[in-house]
Scaffold this active site. Structure first.
Site, mmCIF file in Angstrom:
data_model
loop_
_atom_site.group_PDB
_atom_site.id
_atom_site.type_symbol
_atom_site.label_atom_id
_atom_site.label_comp_id
_atom_site.label_asym_id
_atom_site.label_seq_id
_atom_site.Cartn_x
_atom_site.Cartn_y
_atom_site.Cartn_z
ATOM 1 N N ASP A 7 -16.728 -26.669 14.652
ATOM 2 C CA ASP A 7 -16.141 -25.841 15.699
ATOM 3 C C ASP A 7 -16.807 -24.477 15.549
ATOM 4 O OD1 ASP A 7 -14.423 -24.851 17.712
ATOM 5 O OD2 ASP A 7 -13.014 -24.142 16.197
ATOM 6 N N GLU A 68 -18.955 -28.589 18.961
ATOM 7 C CA GLU A 68 -18.320 -28.261 20.238
ATOM 8 C C GLU A 68 -19.332 -27.567 21.131
ATOM 9 O OE1 GLU A 68 -14.063 -27.044 20.841
ATOM 10 O OE2 GLU A 68 -15.061 -25.156 21.292
ATOM 11 N N ASP A 141 -9.248 -23.510 13.335
ATOM 12 C CA ASP A 141 -10.684 -23.814 13.413
ATOM 13 C C ASP A 141 -11.005 -25.089 12.633
ATOM 14 O OD1 ASP A 141 -11.657 -21.027 14.580
ATOM 15 O OD2 ASP A 141 -10.277 -20.627 12.924
#
Length: 175
Positions: A7, A68, A141
């Protein structure tokens, strides 16, 4: 399949490692958050992120990396930092010779919760449940990175097999 999910973020970059096969619960291997100091020079922050991700890839030996995909945000400064961190994550996987796949936030949400509109709390709750954890991974996160890794196991493995089959068919048809 072992997957390292990232992430991306310049100040906080979540990293999660899971093992699994499509259609079955995944197993948690590890999760981390790599922090950089906003007061540091950008080049040093990116270097720290690169070294940390490279070390984690070497340590955990994933078969692929899921990152991501950066999407448009209203805050240009935030999206720039996220895009730079994303590039470092893609590079860490590519440097290790691993396939790297990117996923939008809604793809990850749909894979993990069944709804592309799930909120952070729903995502964290599902990651906790799917990995059979006693408590939610923190900070968010880390949970998001684990969700990316789960998404890739469940969707990316199948996607990669279909792409490989199509590639073989193209090469076979060209002979």
């Amino acid at each position: 399949m072992r997957v390292l999910g990232v992430d991306p973020g310049l100040t906080r970059c979540g990293v999660g490692v899971v093992e699994g096969v499509p259609g079955r619960p995944c197993t948690l291997i590890a999760y981390y958050v790599v922090y950089t100091d906003p007061a540091d020079d950008l080049a040093l922050r990116l270097l720290h992120l690169d070294r940390s991700l490279t070390k984690l890839v070497a340590e955990h030996q994933p078969e692929s990396v899921a990152v991501e995909r950066v999407f448009s945000q209203h805050n240009v400064r935030t999206v720039m930092g996220t895009a730079q961190a994303s590039g470092i994550a893609v590079l860490a996987g590519a440097r290790a010779g691993l396939p790297v796949q990117t996923y939008t936030p809604s793809e990850v949400k749909a894979a993990v919760t069944g709804s592309g509109q799930a909120d952070k709390a729903q995502m964290t709750a599902m990651v906790t449940r799917l990995l059979r954890l006693a408590e939610p991974p923190k900070p968010a996160d880390a949970a998001d990175a684990l969700a990316l890794a789960i998404c890739h196991v469940w969707r990316g493995g199948t996607r990669s097999k279909l792409a490989a089959a199509a590639d073989r068919a193209r090469r076979g048809g060209a002979r």
